[in-house]
Write a protein that holds these residues in place. Structure first.
Motif, PDB file in Angstrom:
ATOM      1  N   GLY A  78     -41.044  66.791 -57.293  1.00 24.42           N
ATOM      2  CA  GLY A  78     -39.935  66.965 -56.336  1.00 24.42           C
ATOM      3  C   GLY A  78     -39.582  65.425 -55.903  1.00 24.42           C
ATOM      4  N   SER A  79     -40.551  64.675 -55.644  1.00 24.48           N
ATOM      5  CA  SER A  79     -40.234  63.262 -55.213  1.00 24.48           C
ATOM      6  C   SER A  79     -39.822  62.586 -56.314  1.00 24.48           C
ATOM      7  CB  SER A  79     -41.663  62.761 -54.815  1.00 24.48           C
ATOM      8  OG  SER A  79     -42.124  63.122 -53.729  1.00 24.48           O
ATOM      9  N   LEU A  80     -40.232  62.719 -57.542  1.00 23.21           N
ATOM     10  CA  LEU A  80     -39.874  61.974 -58.854  1.00 23.21           C
ATOM     11  C   LEU A  80     -38.314  62.345 -59.098  1.00 23.21           C
ATOM     12  CD1 LEU A  80     -42.911  61.934 -60.818  1.00 23.21           C
ATOM     13  CD2 LEU A  80     -42.002  60.160 -59.834  1.00 23.21           C
ATOM     14  N   LEU A  81     -38.012  63.697 -58.917  1.00 22.45           N
ATOM     15  CA  LEU A  81     -36.574  64.058 -59.191  1.00 22.45           C
ATOM     16  C   LEU A  81     -35.658  63.541 -58.106  1.00 22.45           C
ATOM     17  CD1 LEU A  81     -37.297  67.822 -59.879  1.00 22.45           C
ATOM     18  CD2 LEU A  81     -36.304  66.221 -61.432  1.00 22.45           C
ATOM     19  N   GLU A  82     -36.222  63.535 -56.876  1.00 25.31           N
ATOM     20  CA  GLU A  82     -35.417  62.868 -56.045  1.00 25.31           C
ATOM     21  C   GLU A  82     -35.211  61.398 -56.214  1.00 25.31           C
ATOM     22  OE1 GLU A  82     -35.645  64.208 -51.208  1.00 25.31           O
ATOM     23  OE2 GLU A  82     -36.770  62.522 -51.534  1.00 25.31           O
ATOM     24  N   GLN A  83     -36.277  60.655 -56.543  1.00 30.34           N
ATOM     25  CA  GLN A  83     -35.932  59.324 -56.698  1.00 30.34           C
ATOM     26  C   GLN A  83     -34.832  59.045 -57.836  1.00 30.34           C
ATOM     27  OE1 GLN A  83     -39.922  57.693 -57.315  1.00 30.34           O
ATOM     28  NE2 GLN A  83     -40.669  58.131 -55.106  1.00 30.34           N
TER      29      GLN A  83
END
Length: 181
Positions: free
Chosen positions: A47-52
């Protein structure tokens, strides 16, 4: 959709998840897990990588996890027209592989918690071998493996469902090196 796939297979097979995610709304990734357990952090890392990378439809990051304590509240953030790909970690014999499923995920099974099912399709990262206590097994998963798998999964999701905005740029993180090893 295929069952157990490699990272390379994930890139190919995730596109077929569109069948299970039919509809008009955006594809949300509900990334289940916590930042308090190495193996269970797979979902929030994705999720964090997608958001970034600029993917706009993410619930569950390292900063704001979607775990057993917050899942019911976080699911209220989904609009009615959302199509949902649920992302979570798993234990099993095929460590380092992914499992794609047409159908929802049942979060909290390893903890015996009765939580609502999530998604029309599911992506599991098999981050460590199964043991007598799956929750305990997740505590001992290799951070190196989990980071690499999260980067690989995020790239596959962006390739399959990216919006064409910032999501076309590669994820330049430590996970790039992890996936090459």
């Amino acid at each position: 959709m295929a069952g157990i796939v490699t990272g390379e297979g994930l890139h190919r097979e995730l596109g077929s998840a569109a069948e299970a995610l039919s509809g008009e709304g955006p594809v949300y990734c509900v990334c289940v897990g916590t930042d308090r357990s190495t193996g269970d952090a797979f979902g929030p890392l994705v999720g964090s990588l997608l958001e970034q990378a600029g993917y706009p439809y993410v619930i569950g990051t390292l900063e704001r996890p979607c775990d057993s304590d917050t899942l019911i509240e976080r699911l209220k953030e989904l609009p009615p027209e959302a199509r949902v790909l649920a992302v979570d970690s798993a234990v099993g014999a095929s460590v380092g592989y992914y499992q794609l499923s047409r159908g929802p995920l049942s979060p909290g099974r390893s903890m015996g918690k009765p939580l609502p099912k999530v998604g029309q399709a599911s992506l599991f990262g098999i981050v460590c071998p199964n043991r007598a206590n799956p929750y305990s097994a997740l505590q001992t998963a290799s951070l190196h493996r989990v980071l690499g798998m999260a980067g690989e999964a995020a790239r596959a999701i962006l390739q399959a469902f990216g919006t064409g905005e910032r999501t076309q740029s590669p994820l330049h993180t430590i996970t790039d090196r992890n996936c090459q090893e």
